[in-house]
Structure formats: structure tokens, C-alpha cells
Design a protein around this motif. Structure first.
Motif, PDB file in Angstrom:
ATOM      1  N   THR A 165      11.606   2.703   4.338  1.00 19.81           N
ATOM      2  CA  THR A 165      11.062   2.135   4.571  1.00 19.81           C
ATOM      3  C   THR A 165      10.889   1.114   3.805  1.00 19.81           C
ATOM      4  O   THR A 165      11.509   1.169   2.318  1.00 19.81           O
ATOM      5  CB  THR A 165       9.500   2.207   4.688  1.00 19.81           C
ATOM      6  OG1 THR A 165       9.432   3.589   5.402  1.00 19.81           O
ATOM      7  CG2 THR A 165       8.441   1.165   4.895  1.00 19.81           C
ATOM      8  N   ARG A 166      10.779   0.168   3.986  1.00 22.36           N
ATOM      9  CA  ARG A 166      11.836  -1.862   3.660  1.00 22.36           C
ATOM     10  C   ARG A 166      10.099  -2.368   3.446  1.00 22.36           C
ATOM     11  O   ARG A 166       9.643  -2.825   2.237  1.00 22.36           O
ATOM     12  CB  ARG A 166      12.327  -3.139   4.086  1.00 22.36           C
ATOM     13  CG  ARG A 166      13.756  -1.828   3.749  1.00 22.36           C
ATOM     14  CD  ARG A 166      14.985  -3.097   4.506  1.00 22.36           C
ATOM     15  NE  ARG A 166      14.943  -3.281   6.191  1.00 22.36           N
ATOM     16  CZ  ARG A 166      16.002  -3.118   6.553  1.00 22.36           C
ATOM     17  NH1 ARG A 166      17.000  -3.446   6.322  1.00 22.36           N
ATOM     18  NH2 ARG A 166      14.868  -3.617   8.184  1.00 22.36           N
ATOM     19  N   ASN A 167       9.112  -3.296   4.865  1.00 25.34           N
ATOM     20  CA  ASN A 167       8.100  -4.120   4.862  1.00 25.34           C
ATOM     21  C   ASN A 167       7.167  -3.471   3.976  1.00 25.34           C
ATOM     22  O   ASN A 167       6.361  -4.275   3.327  1.00 25.34           O
ATOM     23  CB  ASN A 167       8.344  -3.816   5.949  1.00 25.34           C
ATOM     24  CG  ASN A 167       9.088  -5.235   7.349  1.00 25.34           C
ATOM     25  OD1 ASN A 167       9.754  -5.571   6.002  1.00 25.34           O
ATOM     26  ND2 ASN A 167       9.347  -4.796   8.324  1.00 25.34           N
ATOM     27  N   VAL A 168       6.255  -2.318   4.015  1.00 24.60           N
ATOM     28  CA  VAL A 168       5.657  -1.263   3.215  1.00 24.60           C
ATOM     29  C   VAL A 168       5.384  -2.039   2.091  1.00 24.60           C
ATOM     30  O   VAL A 168       4.488  -1.530   1.426  1.00 24.60           O
ATOM     31  CB  VAL A 168       5.224   0.177   3.800  1.00 24.60           C
ATOM     32  CG1 VAL A 168       5.352   0.029   5.138  1.00 24.60           C
ATOM     33  CG2 VAL A 168       6.541   0.778   3.251  1.00 24.60           C
ATOM     34  N   LEU A 169       6.830  -1.752   1.218  1.00 26.48           N
ATOM     35  CA  LEU A 169       6.579  -2.161  -0.045  1.00 26.48           C
ATOM     36  C   LEU A 169       6.162  -3.556   0.021  1.00 26.48           C
ATOM     37  O   LEU A 169       5.461  -3.461  -1.282  1.00 26.48           O
ATOM     38  CB  LEU A 169       8.300  -1.750  -0.373  1.00 26.48           C
ATOM     39  CG  LEU A 169       9.451  -0.510  -0.211  1.00 26.48           C
ATOM     40  CD1 LEU A 169      10.163  -0.872  -1.223  1.00 26.48           C
ATOM     41  CD2 LEU A 169       8.524   0.345  -0.955  1.00 26.48           C
ATOM     42  N   LEU A 170       6.581  -4.091   0.264  1.00 28.88           N
ATOM     43  CA  LEU A 170       5.683  -5.968   0.579  1.00 28.88           C
ATOM     44  C   LEU A 170       4.052  -5.783   0.700  1.00 28.88           C
ATOM     45  O   LEU A 170       2.993  -6.207  -0.555  1.00 28.88           O
ATOM     46  CB  LEU A 170       6.366  -7.207   0.994  1.00 28.88           C
ATOM     47  CG  LEU A 170       7.748  -6.905   0.943  1.00 28.88           C
ATOM     48  CD1 LEU A 170       8.736  -8.164   2.205  1.00 28.88           C
ATOM     49  CD2 LEU A 170       7.916  -8.104  -0.887  1.00 28.88           C
ATOM     50  N   SER A 171       3.804  -5.529   1.249  1.00 23.95           N
ATOM     51  CA  SER A 171       2.114  -4.917   1.678  1.00 23.95           C
ATOM     52  C   SER A 171       1.468  -4.274   0.488  1.00 23.95           C
ATOM     53  O   SER A 171       0.745  -4.494  -0.414  1.00 23.95           O
ATOM     54  CB  SER A 171       2.199  -4.003   3.278  1.00 23.95           C
ATOM     55  OG  SER A 171       3.073  -4.739   3.927  1.00 23.95           O
ATOM     56  N   PHE A 201       1.544  -6.294  -2.552  1.00 16.20           N
ATOM     57  CA  PHE A 201       0.216  -7.538  -2.558  1.00 16.20           C
ATOM     58  C   PHE A 201      -0.774  -6.162  -2.647  1.00 16.20           C
ATOM     59  O   PHE A 201      -2.013  -6.994  -2.862  1.00 16.20           O
ATOM     60  CB  PHE A 201       0.331  -7.684  -0.844  1.00 16.20           C
ATOM     61  CG  PHE A 201      -0.973  -8.734  -0.645  1.00 16.20           C
ATOM     62  CD1 PHE A 201      -0.996  -9.902  -1.246  1.00 16.20           C
ATOM     63  CD2 PHE A 201      -2.202  -8.151   0.081  1.00 16.20           C
ATOM     64  CE1 PHE A 201      -1.957 -11.364  -1.016  1.00 16.20           C
ATOM     65  CE2 PHE A 201      -2.857  -8.985   0.852  1.00 16.20           C
ATOM     66  CZ  PHE A 201      -2.710 -10.545  -0.058  1.00 16.20           C
ATOM     67  N   ALA A 202      -1.368  -5.846  -1.865  1.00 17.61           N
ATOM     68  CA  ALA A 202      -2.486  -4.031  -2.194  1.00 17.61           C
ATOM     69  C   ALA A 202      -2.833  -4.151  -3.558  1.00 17.61           C
ATOM     70  O   ALA A 202      -4.254  -4.628  -4.106  1.00 17.61           O
ATOM     71  CB  ALA A 202      -2.234  -3.172  -1.336  1.00 17.61           C
ATOM     72  N   PHE A 203      -1.569  -3.929  -4.202  1.00 16.06           N
ATOM     73  CA  PHE A 203      -2.354  -3.712  -5.796  1.00 16.06           C
ATOM     74  C   PHE A 203      -2.653  -5.173  -6.754  1.00 16.06           C
ATOM     75  O   PHE A 203      -2.986  -4.877  -7.398  1.00 16.06           O
ATOM     76  CB  PHE A 203      -0.373  -2.781  -6.590  1.00 16.06           C
ATOM     77  CG  PHE A 203      -0.821  -0.944  -5.801  1.00 16.06           C
ATOM     78  CD1 PHE A 203      -2.324  -0.438  -5.879  1.00 16.06           C
ATOM     79  CD2 PHE A 203       0.346  -0.968  -5.382  1.00 16.06           C
ATOM     80  CE1 PHE A 203      -2.189   1.096  -5.654  1.00 16.06           C
ATOM     81  CE2 PHE A 203       0.484   0.195  -4.724  1.00 16.06           C
ATOM     82  CZ  PHE A 203      -1.178   0.980  -5.041  1.00 16.06           C
ATOM     83  N   TYR A 223      -8.327  -2.348   3.141  1.00 15.80           N
ATOM     84  CA  TYR A 223      -7.915  -3.572   4.135  1.00 15.80           C
ATOM     85  C   TYR A 223      -7.025  -5.077   4.304  1.00 15.80           C
ATOM     86  O   TYR A 223      -6.169  -5.588   4.888  1.00 15.80           O
ATOM     87  CB  TYR A 223      -9.336  -4.560   4.331  1.00 15.80           C
ATOM     88  CG  TYR A 223      -9.716  -5.598   5.264  1.00 15.80           C
ATOM     89  CD1 TYR A 223      -9.657  -4.956   6.362  1.00 15.80           C
ATOM     90  CD2 TYR A 223      -9.752  -6.567   5.261  1.00 15.80           C
ATOM     91  CE1 TYR A 223     -10.253  -6.004   7.767  1.00 15.80           C
ATOM     92  CE2 TYR A 223      -9.977  -7.254   6.437  1.00 15.80           C
ATOM     93  CZ  TYR A 223     -10.360  -7.645   7.587  1.00 15.80           C
ATOM     94  OH  TYR A 223     -10.005  -8.032   8.222  1.00 15.80           O
ATOM     95  N   SER A 224      -6.602  -4.898   2.567  1.00 14.48           N
ATOM     96  CA  SER A 224      -6.586  -6.275   1.986  1.00 14.48           C
ATOM     97  C   SER A 224      -4.878  -5.757   2.098  1.00 14.48           C
ATOM     98  O   SER A 224      -3.417  -6.713   2.591  1.00 14.48           O
ATOM     99  CB  SER A 224      -6.214  -5.903   0.548  1.00 14.48           C
ATOM    100  OG  SER A 224      -7.346  -7.202  -0.158  1.00 14.48           O
ATOM    101  N   TYR A 225      -4.399  -4.571   2.718  1.00 21.21           N
ATOM    102  CA  TYR A 225      -3.066  -3.919   2.333  1.00 21.21           C
ATOM    103  C   TYR A 225      -2.640  -4.400   4.528  1.00 21.21           C
ATOM    104  O   TYR A 225      -1.751  -5.282   4.871  1.00 21.21           O
ATOM    105  CB  TYR A 225      -3.220  -2.930   2.155  1.00 21.21           C
ATOM    106  CG  TYR A 225      -1.207  -2.064   3.562  1.00 21.21           C
ATOM    107  CD1 TYR A 225      -0.437  -1.899   1.985  1.00 21.21           C
ATOM    108  CD2 TYR A 225      -1.791  -1.724   4.418  1.00 21.21           C
ATOM    109  CE1 TYR A 225       0.473  -1.440   3.290  1.00 21.21           C
ATOM    110  CE2 TYR A 225      -0.487  -0.945   5.085  1.00 21.21           C
ATOM    111  CZ  TYR A 225       0.582  -0.561   4.221  1.00 21.21           C
ATOM    112  OH  TYR A 225       1.267  -0.068   4.981  1.00 21.21           O
ATOM    113  N   ILE A 226      -3.382  -3.957   5.084  1.00 19.69           N
ATOM    114  CA  ILE A 226      -3.170  -4.181   6.516  1.00 19.69           C
ATOM    115  C   ILE A 226      -2.984  -5.870   6.870  1.00 19.69           C
ATOM    116  O   ILE A 226      -2.680  -6.091   7.764  1.00 19.69           O
ATOM    117  CB  ILE A 226      -4.777  -4.112   7.117  1.00 19.69           C
ATOM    118  CG1 ILE A 226      -4.550  -2.775   7.154  1.00 19.69           C
ATOM    119  CG2 ILE A 226      -4.961  -4.424   9.015  1.00 19.69           C
ATOM    120  CD1 ILE A 226      -5.666  -1.603   7.722  1.00 19.69           C
TER     121      ILE A 226
END
Length: 463
Positions: free
Chosen positions: A235-241, A244-246, A422-425
């Protein structure tokens, strides 16, 4: 006696149950006829008792809904969990005094309703209005969950338990992913399907935040296994999310006093980063092929596009074609859009691509960006309503957090955890539009349900 407590039925409840069974029974029969004859009897024999049990006890309805979140099974154009909210609504109507009170004490339902109503004018430009409206039920089901589910999570412990169970189910799926990756030698997502990349990421957020708060070793084990599973999903995209969440978590942690030792938290963060880096380096050495998609992104600019088929060498290039077509559709209908949930089956009307490029990389596909999908399909009007709903929800969560810090600081960290989810989403919506349909739409709704539930619990303490 049912599940340990006495159930007394009123005449109204008996009548509603009877009507609901007839309606759902007919619906199930219609669904069953779409399958081969050998499956129809099984579906009817298993489904009818299940529907009856769900209607008798709202807790069973919620449990059934939770199970369907991990079942990527389609009925017609909807996934199974999206079909659960009407059943939950019927169950809620049977066992709660009034739907009016549920709406009145739900601070998010009105912003949701406004966002949906502002999307409806886009239907004037839809080429198939009934089908677009039918598909928009994906979004409407979010509102049904917002009404029916908050009452189920009536304690802070029930919210934390729900998050723990969600994590555990996704941890179990890690072993499924690893087995299929090694045994079948293909990119596996396990039993939830491709949505697992976001499910695992949300579970990783929960595990790490609980680890930093409670310091329990089980959360470290959960986090390590989840990261391992994410490595295998390539997975690539979730790393950016996740980043941001952290970042939101660290910002809120430093801004407010949660009554925890921040030095200890940051020392645990250091240990987590070092440990996870070690795991990734180990798999780069032992099984470098699992990073092939990540490497492919780095090599994006090193290739040469000699033929149209070369676009298929990288998923980013194919998405550019989708985005180009989506922008053309938006420019054709900037105010109201082309019609909600219309792009996948009506994008050809706005395409300027060659037949090969369109048929290969655009036809039947969505834009892969939530915000772009809303802007394209619902126009500026619908986009404003959607952003209003998102901002209103985040501010609502932030307001609940501030109240918790003043009134019940011991529960504030739980509010913080849900707000980070919610911020992750919110950020993930820049990278995927899966949040508008199916399993991910129901997870997004579930996170908002927990926000409402926590806020209601603080309100009840004041009464």
C-alpha cells in the motif's frame, strides 16, 4: 427471556415486527431469485431467522452490521453492509421511544441532510436520473446510521470496546493476508477485500494511540502485526493519510493537557518508530518483491510513453486519465455537476480520450478522489454542502474534545482517538473515493456515530 433479559412486546411492536418480516421476507425472496436454484433455499432458510433475530434485538442488528463490514459481497449495485442501515432503522424504531429524539440530539444529522439535499439538484444533468438517485442510497445510508447507531454505544466503555474489537478482527486478517501472499504469490487483502488497506490503517492508528496512552504490550503486538500486513498489501496512499493523522494527534497532544506524561508518550513514539523501521528494513532484505508497487511509484518518471498501452504500466498514469475526464465533466456542468454517482457509467459523454484509452482506463471507473468525485458529480453547490458537512463534523468532534477536557478529562483521550480517526478519513479522501460507497462509507459513518455517542454521554452526565 432473550439474551438474559425479559422482553415484553407492545401491540405496536408486534404489528411493526409482522410488517417488517413480510417486507424483508419479500426482499430476501427477490434477492434469492437472482442466485442459482441450489443457493436459494440456503439463503431463505438462513436469512429469515436472521432477519427475525435482528428485529427482535437491536444488539443483534448491530452485531450483524459489524460482521458485514468485513464481507465484500455485492447484491445488485450495493455491498452488503450498505443494505444493513434500513434493517437497523426498523430495529431502532421497534426498541426506542421516538425517532424524533434521536434526530434532535444528533448534532450531525442536520449537516448531513443539508449536504445530501444540496447534491440532489445535480440530478437535472444526469442522463439516467433513476439510476443516479438509486446509487445515491450509498450516501443516504450514512444518514440512517447516524440516526440509529449512537444509542447503542451508551457508555465510554462500549466505545472503547468497539474500537478494540475492530482492531482485533483486522489483526486476525493479517495472517490471512500473509498466508495468501506466500502460498498463492499474489497481492492479497484478506477476507475484507481491498478496503482492508484503510481498515488496517485505522486499526494501526487505534493501536498506536492506545499504546501511547495505556502502555499495554498487546497494542504494540497489534500495531506490529498490522504494519506487517500493510507491507504485504503493498500500500502507498495510506502512508500519507497515516502521516497526516499522526500529525493531527501530535498537534492536539501538545496543545491540550490530557493528564498524561508527554515525555513518556514521546519516548514510546521513538520506540515505535525505531521498531517499525526495523520491520520494514527486514522485509526489504527478506522479501523485496512486496515493495514492487512502492518502487514503481519512484520509477514513475523514468519510463517512456511510446504507445497508449504504456499508460497501464503505472496506476498513477491511468488515474491522470480519470482526472482529466472528470475535470472535463465538471467544466461542462460546474454549478450542479453531471449527476450524483454518475461518473462511472456516464463519463463517456465527456471524454476526449481515444477509444482505447477510455475503454481501457476510464470506462466504469470512479475518479479515485472523494473531493473530485463530489465536485464533478454534484457541482459547486453539492461540493459546498459536502465540505460544510465535513467541517461541521470536525468542529463538532473538536468541541466534544474541549468539553471532555473540562468535565471528564479521563475520557478525553478516547475522544481524541476518534477525532484522529476522522482526520485520517478526511485526508484519505484526497487519495480515494471509496468513502462514498460500500464498506468504507459505513466505516466513515461508524466513526461519526462514535463521535455522536461520546458527545451524548457528556450531555447525559449534566442531566
Amino acid at each position: 427471556m432473550l439474551l438474559g433479559y425479559q422482553v415484553a412486546y407492545t401491540k405496536k411492536q408486534i404489528a411493526l415486527i409482522s410488517i417488517a418480516i413480510i417486507i424483508l421476507g419479500l426482499a430476501e425472496f427477490i434477492v434469492a431469485t437472482s442466485f442459482s436454484f441450489s443457493y436459494r433455499a440456503i439463503i431463505i432458510l438462513v436469512g429469515l431467522p436472521l432477519v427475525l433475530g435482528i428485529l427482535i434485538d437491536h444488539r443483534l442488528a448491530v452485531l450483524a452490521f459489524f460482521v458485514t463490514l468485513f464481507v465484500p459481497f455485492d447484491i445488485s449495485i450495493f455491498t452488503l453492509p450498505v443494505l444493513m442501515p434500513p434493517i437497523l432503522f426498523l430495529s431502532f424504531m421497534l426498541w426506542h421511544e421516538s425517532i424524533e429524539s434521536a434526530v434532535e440530539f444528533n448534532a450531525l444529522f442536520k449537516p448531513f441532510l443539508i449536504s445530501y439535499l444540496l447534491m440532489l439538484p445535480s440530478l437535472v444533468n444526469a442522463h439516467n436520473i433513476p439510476f443516479s438517485l438509486f446509487r445515491s442510497y450509498n450516501y443516504l445510508s450514512i444518514g440512517l446510521l447516524l440516526i440509529t447507531l449512537p444509542a447503542f454505544f451508551s457508555t465510554f466503555e462500549s466505545v472503547k470496546k468497539a474500537l478494540d474489537i475492530f482492531v482485533i478482527v483486522n489483526v486476525i486478517n493479517v495472517f490471512h493476508v500473509i498466508f495468501e501472499t506466500f502460498y498463492y504469490n499474489y497481492r492479497s487483502f484478506g477476507f475484507p477485500g481491498i478496503v482492508y488497506v484503510d481498515f488496517a490503517s485505522l486499526s494501526l492508528v487505534i493501536s498506536i494511540l492506545f499504546l501511547l496512552k495505556y502502555g499495554e504490550k498487546k497494542y504494540l503486538i497489534y500495531a506490529a502485526l498490522l504494519l506487517l500486513g500493510m507491507v504485504f498489501t503493498q500500500t502507498r496512499n495510506v502512508l500519507l493519510s497515516l502521516f497526516f493523522a499522526f500529525s493531527v494527534y501530535l498537534f492536539l497532544l501538545t496543545r491540550y493537557d490530557f493528564g498524561i506524561d508527554k515525555k513518556k508518550v514521546f519516548s514510546r513514539i521513538t520506540v515505535v518508530i525505531v521498531g517499525f523501521t526495523g520491520i520494514i528494513l527486514l522485509f526489504i532484505i527478506l522479501k523485496p518483491e512486496v515493495f514492487s508497487r512502492l518502487i514503481g511509484l519512484v520509477e514513475l518518471g523514468q519510463g517512456t510513453l511510446l504507445y497508449e498501452a504504456d499508460f497501464g504500466k503505472n496506476s498513477f498514469l491511468t488515474r491522470v486519465l480519470l482526472w482529466y475526464t472528470a475535470v472535463k465533466a465538471f467544466l461542462a456542468n460546474p454549478i450542479f455537476g453531471m449527476g450524483i454517482y454518475s461518473f462511472p457509467f456516464d463519463s463517456k459523454s465527456y471524454s476526449e480520450l481515444t477509444p482505447f484509452l477510455f475503454n481501457s482506463y476510464v470506462q466504469g471507473l470512479s475518479t479515485h478522489i472523494t473531493y473530485l468525485s463530489i465536485l464533478t458529480e454534484a457541482g459547486v453547490v453539492g461540493f459546498i454542502g459536502f465540505c460544510y458537512f465535513l467541517v461541521k463534523t470536525f468542529n463538532f468532534g473538536l468541541g466534544t474534545l474541549k468539553v471532555a477536557l473540562v468535565e471528564q478529562k479521563e475520557h478525553a483521550y478516547l475522544v481524541l482517538t476518534v477525532l484522529v480517526l476522522y482526520s485520517y478519513i478526511l485526508f484519505s479522501m484526497f487519495l480515494s473515493d471509496a468513502w462514498l460507497i460500500g464498506q468504507c462509507a459505513m466505516i466513515w459513518a461508524s466513526v461519526m456515530v462514535l463521535m455522536v455517542s461520546l458527545d451524548n454521554q457528556f450531555k447525559s452526565k449534566r442531566i
